[in-house]
Design a protein around this motif. Structure first.
Motif, PDB file in Angstrom:
ATOM      1  N   MET A   1     -18.972  -8.901 -66.484  1.00  0.00           N
ATOM      2  CA  MET A   1     -19.464  -8.193 -65.297  1.00  0.00           C
ATOM      3  C   MET A   1     -18.322  -7.429 -64.629  1.00  0.00           C
ATOM      4  N   SER A   2     -18.558  -6.169 -64.237  1.00  0.00           N
ATOM      5  CA  SER A   2     -17.555  -5.395 -63.537  1.00  0.00           C
ATOM      6  C   SER A   2     -17.642  -5.688 -62.046  1.00  0.00           C
ATOM      7  N   ASP A   3     -16.573  -5.357 -61.320  1.00  0.00           N
ATOM      8  CA  ASP A   3     -16.500  -5.661 -59.896  1.00  0.00           C
ATOM      9  C   ASP A   3     -16.502  -4.379 -59.076  1.00  0.00           C
ATOM     10  N   ARG A   4     -17.048  -4.478 -57.876  1.00  0.00           N
ATOM     11  CA  ARG A   4     -16.999  -3.386 -56.907  1.00  0.00           C
ATOM     12  C   ARG A   4     -16.700  -3.976 -55.530  1.00  0.00           C
ATOM     13  N   SER A   5     -16.122  -3.175 -54.667  1.00  0.00           N
ATOM     14  CA  SER A   5     -15.826  -3.617 -53.306  1.00  0.00           C
ATOM     15  C   SER A   5     -16.721  -2.871 -52.324  1.00  0.00           C
ATOM     16  N   ILE A   6     -17.323  -3.622 -51.410  1.00  0.00           N
ATOM     17  CA  ILE A   6     -18.164  -3.063 -50.366  1.00  0.00           C
ATOM     18  C   ILE A   6     -17.544  -3.423 -49.019  1.00  0.00           C
ATOM     19  N   VAL A   7     -17.250  -2.425 -48.213  1.00  0.00           N
ATOM     20  CA  VAL A   7     -16.728  -2.665 -46.870  1.00  0.00           C
ATOM     21  C   VAL A   7     -17.847  -2.439 -45.857  1.00  0.00           C
ATOM     22  N   VAL A   8     -18.024  -3.406 -44.974  1.00  0.00           N
ATOM     23  CA  VAL A   8     -19.069  -3.355 -43.956  1.00  0.00           C
ATOM     24  C   VAL A   8     -18.413  -3.175 -42.587  1.00  0.00           C
TER      25      VAL A   8
ATOM     26  N   LEU B   1     -28.005  -5.730 -44.708  1.00  0.00           N
ATOM     27  CA  LEU B   1     -27.794  -4.591 -45.599  1.00  0.00           C
ATOM     28  C   LEU B   1     -26.805  -4.937 -46.706  1.00  0.00           C
ATOM     29  N   ALA B   2     -25.764  -5.686 -46.360  1.00  0.00           N
ATOM     30  CA  ALA B   2     -24.791  -6.108 -47.369  1.00  0.00           C
ATOM     31  C   ALA B   2     -25.438  -7.038 -48.386  1.00  0.00           C
ATOM     32  N   GLU B   3     -26.242  -7.980 -47.918  1.00  0.00           N
ATOM     33  CA  GLU B   3     -26.919  -8.906 -48.825  1.00  0.00           C
ATOM     34  C   GLU B   3     -27.827  -8.162 -49.804  1.00  0.00           C
ATOM     35  N   ALA B   4     -28.564  -7.175 -49.295  1.00  0.00           N
ATOM     36  CA  ALA B   4     -29.459  -6.405 -50.162  1.00  0.00           C
ATOM     37  C   ALA B   4     -28.671  -5.617 -51.202  1.00  0.00           C
ATOM     38  N   THR B   5     -27.546  -5.061 -50.796  1.00  0.00           N
ATOM     39  CA  THR B   5     -26.718  -4.290 -51.725  1.00  0.00           C
ATOM     40  C   THR B   5     -26.115  -5.184 -52.790  1.00  0.00           C
ATOM     41  N   VAL B   6     -25.602  -6.334 -52.384  1.00  0.00           N
ATOM     42  CA  VAL B   6     -25.011  -7.282 -53.332  1.00  0.00           C
ATOM     43  C   VAL B   6     -26.052  -7.730 -54.353  1.00  0.00           C
ATOM     44  N   ALA B   7     -27.269  -8.027 -53.891  1.00  0.00           N
ATOM     45  CA  ALA B   7     -28.331  -8.475 -54.793  1.00  0.00           C
ATOM     46  C   ALA B   7     -28.681  -7.389 -55.806  1.00  0.00           C
TER      47      ALA B   7
ATOM     48  N   LEU C   1     -26.730  -4.914 -56.834  1.00  0.00           N
ATOM     49  CA  LEU C   1     -25.614  -4.752 -57.767  1.00  0.00           C
ATOM     50  C   LEU C   1     -25.594  -5.880 -58.791  1.00  0.00           C
ATOM     51  N   ALA C   2     -25.893  -7.101 -58.343  1.00  0.00           N
ATOM     52  CA  ALA C   2     -25.931  -8.237 -59.263  1.00  0.00           C
ATOM     53  C   ALA C   2     -26.998  -8.031 -60.331  1.00  0.00           C
ATOM     54  N   ALA C   3     -28.124  -7.432 -59.941  1.00  0.00           N
ATOM     55  CA  ALA C   3     -29.196  -7.159 -60.901  1.00  0.00           C
ATOM     56  C   ALA C   3     -28.761  -6.150 -61.954  1.00  0.00           C
ATOM     57  N   ARG C   4     -27.701  -5.407 -61.642  1.00  0.00           N
ATOM     58  CA  ARG C   4     -27.151  -4.428 -62.576  1.00  0.00           C
ATOM     59  C   ARG C   4     -25.908  -4.942 -63.297  1.00  0.00           C
ATOM     60  N   GLY C   5     -25.659  -6.245 -63.159  1.00  0.00           N
ATOM     61  CA  GLY C   5     -24.521  -6.856 -63.833  1.00  0.00           C
ATOM     62  C   GLY C   5     -23.186  -6.587 -63.175  1.00  0.00           C
TER      63      GLY C   5
END
Length: 206
Positions: A1-8, A26-32, A34-38
């Motif tokens: 899995m690749s990593d990304r950084s999200i700043v809130v 909003l962060a939780e929805a984005t993380v979920a 992204l996780a669905a996309r590996g």
């Protein structure tokens, strides 16, 4: 899995605040999404009230100090940004605008950004479109189509329904940000001021 950084970025003034609550959702929805996309997302949340004095100092001096320095670095290196402000006098808060004013002029160029705002009633919701979106367009950010406004009454129905579309709107906005972030190469983790020469270099030293 690749990593990304999200700043809130949360410009709420109280603790706890509805602004921070919306930012977290909003962060939780984005993380979920992204996780669905590996993709694993690392979230860094900044409460602007905690660096308010440093923001004012940089406005006056032009130089960052204290805890504001790593915040600017995080924003500059983020793969995606979530920015949420309370609405005061029909626009974003002064603290939120002051923070945007001290960002490097190129810090958000091409950066995927999700916008959110909170207010007492839904009549303030258009501030997202006539105030926040033009501001980030000026900064040349890549703002996702769905912006999310949450009024006080929107939190009453946690599950969401036709009368309260907030949860569905949060999921849609998170999905749009995740799609933008996933389509880009990860940002290089570099500090905003890494290229500034040292005093020894300025004085001709080695």
């Amino acid at each position: 899995m690749s990593d990304r950084s999200i700043v809130v970025i949360s410009a709420g003034l109280s603790q706890p605040s509805s602004t921070r609550l919306l930012a977290d959702r909003l962060a939780e929805a984005t993380v979920a999404e992204l996780a669905a996309r590996g993709i694993t997302a690392h979230v860094q949340t900044v409460e602007l009230r905690d660096v308010a004095h440093e923001i004012v100092n940089m406005t006056l001096t032009g130089f960052p100090s204290g805890d504001l320095v790593p915040v600017l670095d995080q924003v500059a290196a983020a793969d995606g940004l979530i920015a949420v402000t309370p609405v005061f006098s029909a626009s974003y808060s002064g603290l939120f605008k002051s923070f945007v004013d001290v960002l490097d002029k190129d810090a958000l160029v091409g950066r995927p950004v999700l916008l959110g705002a909170t207010g007492g009633t839904g009549r303030h919701s258009l501030a997202l479109e006539y105030a926040m979106r033009p501001l980030f367009a000026y900064l040349r950010a890549d703002v996702v189509p769905t912006a999310v406004f949450a009024a006080t009454d929107d939190w009453a129905t946690a599950g969401g329904d036709d009368a309260n579309p907030l949860p569905a709107r949060i999921r849609r906005a998170g999905r749009q940000l995740a799609e933008e972030v996933a389509d880009r190469e990860p940002s290089a983790p570099a500090g905003l001021y890494d290229a500034v020469p040292s005093f020894e270099q300025l004085l001709g030293g080695s």
